[in-house]
Design a protein around this motif. Structure first.
Motif: not given
Length: 200
Positions: A50, A144, A148, A151
Protein backbone atom coordinates in the motif's frame (compact mmCIF):
# COMPACT_ATOMS: atom_id res chain seq x y z
CA UNK A 1 -7.34 -8.97 -5.14
CA UNK A 2 -10.77 -7.83 -4.13
CA UNK A 3 -11.40 -4.55 -2.30
CA UNK A 4 -14.31 -3.78 -0.03
CA UNK A 5 -14.71 -0.67 2.10
CA UNK A 6 -14.63 -1.39 5.82
CA UNK A 7 -15.24 1.07 8.63
CA UNK A 8 -13.77 4.56 8.34
CA UNK A 9 -12.15 4.35 4.96
CA UNK A 10 -10.32 1.07 5.51
CA UNK A 11 -10.58 -1.57 2.88
CA UNK A 12 -10.61 -5.30 2.97
CA UNK A 13 -8.38 -6.69 0.30
CA UNK A 14 -8.13 -10.20 -1.02
CA UNK A 15 -5.36 -11.72 -3.03
CA UNK A 16 -5.42 -14.92 -4.71
CA UNK A 17 -4.40 -22.23 -1.63
CA UNK A 18 -4.00 -25.00 0.41
CA UNK A 19 -4.44 -24.96 4.18
CA UNK A 20 -1.45 -25.36 6.52
CA UNK A 21 -0.58 -24.03 9.94
CA UNK A 22 1.01 -20.83 11.21
CA UNK A 23 4.59 -20.31 12.32
CA UNK A 24 5.69 -18.36 15.36
CA UNK A 25 8.46 -15.76 15.42
CA UNK A 26 11.89 -17.34 15.27
CA UNK A 27 10.43 -20.75 14.48
CA UNK A 28 12.12 -22.72 11.73
CA UNK A 29 10.04 -24.07 8.89
CA UNK A 30 10.28 -27.59 7.47
CA UNK A 31 13.27 -26.49 5.41
CA UNK A 32 15.09 -25.34 8.57
CA UNK A 33 14.95 -21.68 7.56
CA UNK A 34 13.85 -19.01 10.02
CA UNK A 35 10.61 -17.39 8.92
CA UNK A 36 8.79 -14.21 9.80
CA UNK A 37 6.04 -14.48 12.38
CA UNK A 38 2.48 -14.21 11.06
CA UNK A 39 1.94 -10.72 12.45
CA UNK A 40 5.27 -9.38 11.20
CA UNK A 41 4.83 -10.93 7.76
CA UNK A 42 1.33 -9.60 7.25
CA UNK A 43 2.06 -6.14 8.63
CA UNK A 44 5.12 -5.74 6.45
CA UNK A 45 3.45 -7.10 3.31
CA UNK A 46 0.37 -4.86 3.62
CA UNK A 47 2.60 -1.85 4.23
CA UNK A 48 4.71 -2.76 1.19
CA UNK A 49 1.64 -3.28 -1.02
CA UNK A 50 0.00 0.00 0.00
CA UNK A 51 2.96 2.35 -0.51
CA UNK A 52 2.59 2.76 -4.27
CA UNK A 53 -0.10 4.49 -6.36
CA UNK A 54 -2.01 2.47 -8.93
CA UNK A 55 0.34 3.07 -11.87
CA UNK A 56 3.30 1.53 -10.01
CA UNK A 57 1.49 -0.69 -7.52
CA UNK A 58 2.68 -4.32 -7.47
CA UNK A 59 -0.87 -5.64 -7.06
CA UNK A 60 -2.11 -3.73 -10.12
CA UNK A 61 1.02 -4.72 -12.09
CA UNK A 62 0.17 -6.33 -15.45
CA UNK A 63 3.59 -7.66 -16.47
CA UNK A 64 6.09 -7.57 -13.57
CA UNK A 65 7.41 -4.07 -14.17
CA UNK A 66 6.50 -3.07 -10.58
CA UNK A 67 7.96 -6.14 -8.85
CA UNK A 68 11.00 -4.31 -7.54
CA UNK A 69 9.14 -1.32 -6.07
CA UNK A 70 10.04 -0.66 -2.40
CA UNK A 71 11.37 -4.16 -1.73
CA UNK A 72 13.03 -4.54 1.70
CA UNK A 73 16.57 -5.96 1.86
CA UNK A 74 15.75 -9.09 3.89
CA UNK A 75 12.73 -10.55 2.08
CA UNK A 76 11.29 -10.35 -1.44
CA UNK A 77 7.52 -9.85 -1.56
CA UNK A 78 5.25 -10.96 -4.39
CA UNK A 79 1.66 -9.87 -4.98
CA UNK A 80 -1.54 -11.32 -6.35
CA UNK A 81 -4.11 -9.30 -8.31
CA UNK A 82 -7.39 -7.47 -7.78
CA UNK A 83 -9.34 -10.50 -9.01
CA UNK A 84 -8.00 -11.04 -12.50
CA UNK A 85 -5.48 -13.41 -14.08
CA UNK A 86 -2.11 -12.03 -15.14
CA UNK A 87 1.41 -13.08 -16.08
CA UNK A 88 4.48 -11.40 -14.61
CA UNK A 89 8.23 -11.73 -15.13
CA UNK A 90 10.23 -10.54 -12.13
CA UNK A 91 13.91 -10.31 -11.35
CA UNK A 92 14.74 -11.55 -7.84
CA UNK A 93 18.07 -11.09 -6.05
CA UNK A 94 19.99 -14.19 -5.01
CA UNK A 95 20.14 -15.11 -1.34
CA UNK A 96 16.85 -13.44 -0.34
CA UNK A 97 13.82 -15.41 0.91
CA UNK A 98 10.50 -14.90 -0.87
CA UNK A 99 7.11 -14.35 0.77
CA UNK A 100 3.63 -13.90 -0.69
CA UNK A 101 -0.04 -14.48 -0.02
CA UNK A 102 -2.08 -16.88 -2.10
CA UNK A 103 -5.20 -15.30 -0.71
CA UNK A 104 -5.41 -12.56 1.94
CA UNK A 105 -7.60 -9.94 3.49
CA UNK A 106 -7.78 -7.14 6.02
CA UNK A 107 -10.90 -5.92 7.82
CA UNK A 108 -12.87 -6.74 10.94
CA UNK A 109 -12.38 -10.09 12.76
CA UNK A 110 -15.76 -11.29 11.46
CA UNK A 111 -14.69 -10.48 7.88
CA UNK A 112 -11.63 -12.69 8.27
CA UNK A 113 -13.64 -15.52 9.81
CA UNK A 114 -16.05 -15.64 6.90
CA UNK A 115 -13.32 -15.20 4.33
CA UNK A 116 -11.17 -18.03 5.66
CA UNK A 117 -14.09 -20.48 5.81
CA UNK A 118 -14.15 -20.71 2.01
CA UNK A 119 -10.51 -19.94 1.18
CA UNK A 120 -8.87 -22.54 -1.05
CA UNK A 121 -6.36 -22.80 -3.85
CA UNK A 122 -2.81 -23.83 -4.69
CA UNK A 123 0.71 -22.63 -5.33
CA UNK A 124 3.08 -24.53 -7.60
CA UNK A 125 6.81 -23.75 -7.77
CA UNK A 126 8.75 -25.39 -10.60
CA UNK A 127 6.09 -28.08 -10.92
CA UNK A 128 5.88 -28.89 -7.19
CA UNK A 129 3.02 -28.01 -4.85
CA UNK A 130 3.89 -25.62 -2.03
CA UNK A 131 1.84 -25.88 1.17
CA UNK A 132 0.96 -22.47 2.64
CA UNK A 133 0.44 -21.40 6.23
CA UNK A 134 -3.07 -20.48 7.32
CA UNK A 135 -3.38 -17.22 9.24
CA UNK A 136 -6.94 -16.94 10.52
CA UNK A 137 -6.87 -13.41 11.86
CA UNK A 138 -4.77 -11.23 14.08
CA UNK A 139 -4.29 -7.51 14.64
CA UNK A 140 -1.60 -5.83 12.56
CA UNK A 141 -0.44 -2.27 11.95
CA UNK A 142 -0.27 -0.94 8.40
CA UNK A 143 1.28 2.27 7.12
CA UNK A 144 -0.01 3.30 3.69
CA UNK A 145 0.17 6.27 1.34
CA UNK A 146 -2.80 8.24 0.07
CA UNK A 147 -4.05 7.22 -3.36
CA UNK A 148 -2.89 3.61 -3.23
CA UNK A 149 -5.37 1.09 -4.70
CA UNK A 150 -4.83 -1.52 -1.98
CA UNK A 151 -6.19 0.14 1.17
CA UNK A 152 -7.63 3.22 -0.49
CA UNK A 153 -6.39 5.46 2.30
CA UNK A 154 -3.16 6.90 3.64
CA UNK A 155 -1.75 6.88 7.14
CA UNK A 156 -1.14 4.36 9.91
CA UNK A 157 -3.94 2.13 11.17
CA UNK A 158 -4.58 -1.14 12.99
CA UNK A 159 -6.72 -3.82 11.40
CA UNK A 160 -7.23 -7.59 11.38
CA UNK A 161 -5.31 -9.61 8.78
CA UNK A 162 -5.77 -13.16 7.59
CA UNK A 163 -4.91 -15.33 4.62
CA UNK A 164 -2.96 -18.20 3.14
CA UNK A 165 0.75 -17.40 3.02
CA UNK A 166 3.92 -18.93 1.61
CA UNK A 167 7.45 -18.25 2.80
CA UNK A 168 10.23 -19.73 0.67
CA UNK A 169 13.96 -19.93 1.33
CA UNK A 170 16.18 -18.21 -1.25
CA UNK A 171 15.84 -19.80 -4.69
CA UNK A 172 18.75 -21.11 -6.70
CA UNK A 173 20.01 -18.74 -9.41
CA UNK A 174 18.22 -19.12 -12.72
CA UNK A 175 14.67 -19.24 -14.04
CA UNK A 176 11.76 -20.46 -11.91
CA UNK A 177 8.02 -20.68 -12.50
CA UNK A 178 5.43 -19.99 -9.82
CA UNK A 179 1.67 -20.25 -10.27
CA UNK A 180 -0.86 -18.93 -7.79
CA UNK A 181 -4.54 -19.90 -7.90
CA UNK A 182 -7.07 -19.04 -5.23
CA UNK A 183 -10.73 -18.73 -4.42
CA UNK A 184 -12.89 -17.50 -1.55
CA UNK A 185 -16.60 -17.46 -2.22
CA UNK A 186 -17.19 -15.98 -5.67
CA UNK A 187 -13.78 -14.28 -5.81
CA UNK A 188 -10.99 -15.93 -7.81
CA UNK A 189 -7.46 -14.88 -8.74
CA UNK A 190 -4.53 -16.27 -10.69
CA UNK A 191 -0.95 -15.19 -11.27
CA UNK A 192 1.69 -16.91 -13.41
CA UNK A 193 5.14 -15.74 -12.34
CA UNK A 194 8.43 -16.21 -14.14
CA UNK A 195 11.10 -15.49 -11.53
CA UNK A 196 14.61 -14.75 -12.76
CA UNK A 197 17.00 -15.14 -9.83
CA UNK A 198 20.30 -13.29 -10.22
CA UNK A 199 23.47 -15.35 -10.16
CA UNK A 200 25.27 -12.79 -7.99
Amino acid sequence: MKIRTVGAGLTAVMLAALVGCGTRAGEAGEDGEDRLSSGTLQSRWWTWASTEPELTNPVADQNGSACERNQPPDVWFLAGTFGTHTERTCGVPAGVPIAFPLLNRIGEPADCAGFMRTAEGAAVLDGKNVAPDTQRGEPIEVESVAGNPVTGTGGRFTTTACGLWVQLPPLEPGKHTLTIRGRSGDFTVGVDYTLMVDAT
